[in-house]
Design a protein around this motif. Structure first.
Motif, PDB file in Angstrom:
ATOM      1  N   LEU A   1      32.784  42.589  37.329  1.00  0.00           N
ATOM      2  CA  LEU A   1      34.219  42.440  37.557  1.00  0.00           C
ATOM      3  C   LEU A   1      34.768  43.612  38.360  1.00  0.00           C
TER       4      LEU A   1
ATOM      5  N   TYR B   1      36.679  43.605  42.012  1.00  0.00           N
ATOM      6  CA  TYR B   1      37.927  44.307  42.318  1.00  0.00           C
ATOM      7  C   TYR B   1      37.766  45.162  43.581  1.00  0.00           C
TER       8      TYR B   1
ATOM      9  N   GLU C   1      43.267  43.755  41.733  1.00  0.00           N
ATOM     10  CA  GLU C   1      43.115  42.882  40.582  1.00  0.00           C
ATOM     11  C   GLU C   1      44.068  41.702  40.718  1.00  0.00           C
TER      12      GLU C   1
ATOM     13  N   THR D   1      46.170  39.490  38.760  1.00  0.00           N
ATOM     14  CA  THR D   1      46.652  39.506  37.381  1.00  0.00           C
ATOM     15  C   THR D   1      46.876  38.106  36.846  1.00  0.00           C
ATOM     16  N   HIS D   2      47.350  37.201  37.682  1.00  0.00           N
ATOM     17  CA  HIS D   2      47.348  35.775  37.355  1.00  0.00           C
ATOM     18  C   HIS D   2      47.492  34.973  38.634  1.00  0.00           C
TER      19      HIS D   2
ATOM     20  N   TRP E   1      47.973  34.298  31.640  1.00  0.00           N
ATOM     21  CA  TRP E   1      46.700  34.257  30.917  1.00  0.00           C
ATOM     22  C   TRP E   1      46.896  33.735  29.500  1.00  0.00           C
TER      23      TRP E   1
ATOM     24  N   VAL F   1      38.449  36.680  27.799  1.00  0.00           N
ATOM     25  CA  VAL F   1      39.361  37.399  28.696  1.00  0.00           C
ATOM     26  C   VAL F   1      38.601  37.847  29.943  1.00  0.00           C
ATOM     27  N   LEU F   2      37.416  38.405  29.734  1.00  0.00           N
ATOM     28  CA  LEU F   2      36.602  38.871  30.850  1.00  0.00           C
ATOM     29  C   LEU F   2      36.201  37.700  31.755  1.00  0.00           C
TER      30      LEU F   2
ATOM     31  N   HIS G   1      37.819  34.870  32.166  1.00  0.00           N
ATOM     32  CA  HIS G   1      39.026  34.424  32.870  1.00  0.00           C
ATOM     33  C   HIS G   1      39.327  35.344  34.050  1.00  0.00           C
ATOM     34  N   ARG G   2      39.236  36.637  33.842  1.00  0.00           N
ATOM     35  CA  ARG G   2      39.480  37.591  34.929  1.00  0.00           C
ATOM     36  C   ARG G   2      38.435  37.443  36.039  1.00  0.00           C
TER      37      ARG G   2
ATOM     38  N   MET H   1      39.446  34.329  38.114  1.00  0.00           N
ATOM     39  CA  MET H   1      40.613  34.591  38.969  1.00  0.00           C
ATOM     40  C   MET H   1      40.239  35.466  40.162  1.00  0.00           C
ATOM     41  N   ASN H   2      39.470  36.495  39.918  1.00  0.00           N
ATOM     42  CA  ASN H   2      39.151  37.432  40.985  1.00  0.00           C
ATOM     43  C   ASN H   2      38.063  36.913  41.911  1.00  0.00           C
TER      44      ASN H   2
END
Length: 171
Positions: free
Chosen positions: A20, A24, A99, A101-102, A109, A122-123, A125-126, A129-130
C-alpha cells in the motif's frame, strides 16, 4: 554438505501494508508528473483534451506539507447527481505519497465497510481505492491530460460550495 536456497526464499516478502505504501508513492509520482498539484492555488481546474471527457481537479486546500484534492470527470451519477467517478486525494509532499481517502462522494469508507471493520478489511479497501487511482492516473496520462491542458475553471462551476464544504469534513 551445502544447502540450496530457492529463489523465493532469498527474496523478502512485501507485506500488504508495504504494498500500500508503494502504491501511495507511485500515485505521488504519477499525479505530480501530470498536474504538479503542490504548485496550484486552491480552486477548480479543468483539463480539456477534446475527447468529451473533461477532467476536473479541485484543489481544496494547501497546507504546509499536504494538499487536499478532488479529481472527477464532468459527469454526474444519475441517482445522486454527484460527480462520478470521483476521488478525494491527500498529497503528502514531505513523504512523497498520495492517498485516495475515498472514491465516491456518497460512499465514505464507513458506508462501504462499516463502522468497525477488521484491520485487514480496511487495508484491503485502501488497496482497492489506491489501485483504482493509479490506473486512472495512468489512463489520464495516456490520453494526454497534464499541466499543459489544465486551466482554471470559471467561478460558476466551482465545487467549493457550502454543500461540498460540509462533505469535506468526512475526511
Amino acid at each position: 554438505m551445502s544447502q540450496v536456497i530457492s529463489r523465493a526464499e532469498r527474496i523478502p516478502r512485501l507485506s500488504r501494508f508495504g504494498w500500500l505504501m508503494g502504491l501511495y508513492a507511485e500515485n505521488f509520482n504519477r499525479l505530480t508528473r501530470l498536474f504538479e498539484p503542490a504548485d496550484l492555488t486552491p480552486g477548480a481546474y479543468v483539463s480539456v483534451i477534446g475527447d468529451g471527457l473533461d477532467l476536473r481537479l479541485d484543489v481544496i486546500e494547501q497546507h504546509p506539507y499536504t494538499t487536499e484534492l478532488r479529481m472527477t470527470y464532468a459527469m454526474q451519477d444519475p441517482l445522486t447527481g454527484e460527480p462520478d467517478p470521483s476521488a478525494f486525494l491527500r498529497l503528502y509532499r514531505d513523504a512523497r505519497q498520495v492517498e485516495a481517502t475515498h472514491c465516491y462522494v456518497g460512499r465514505r469508507w464507513q458506508d462501504v465497510i462499516g463502522m468497525f471493520p477488521p484491520p485487514a478489511e480496511v487495508l484491503g479497501h485502501r488497496m482497492r481505492m489506491n489501485t483504482f487511482l493509479g490506473k486512472w492516473l495512468q489512463y489520464l496520462a495516456e490520453r494526454g491530460h497534464g499541466v499543459a491542458t489544465l486551466r482554471l475553471a470559471g467561478a460558476e462551476s466551482s465545487l467549493l460550495e457550502a454543500g461540498f464544504e460540509a462533505r469535506r469534513t468526512s475526511f
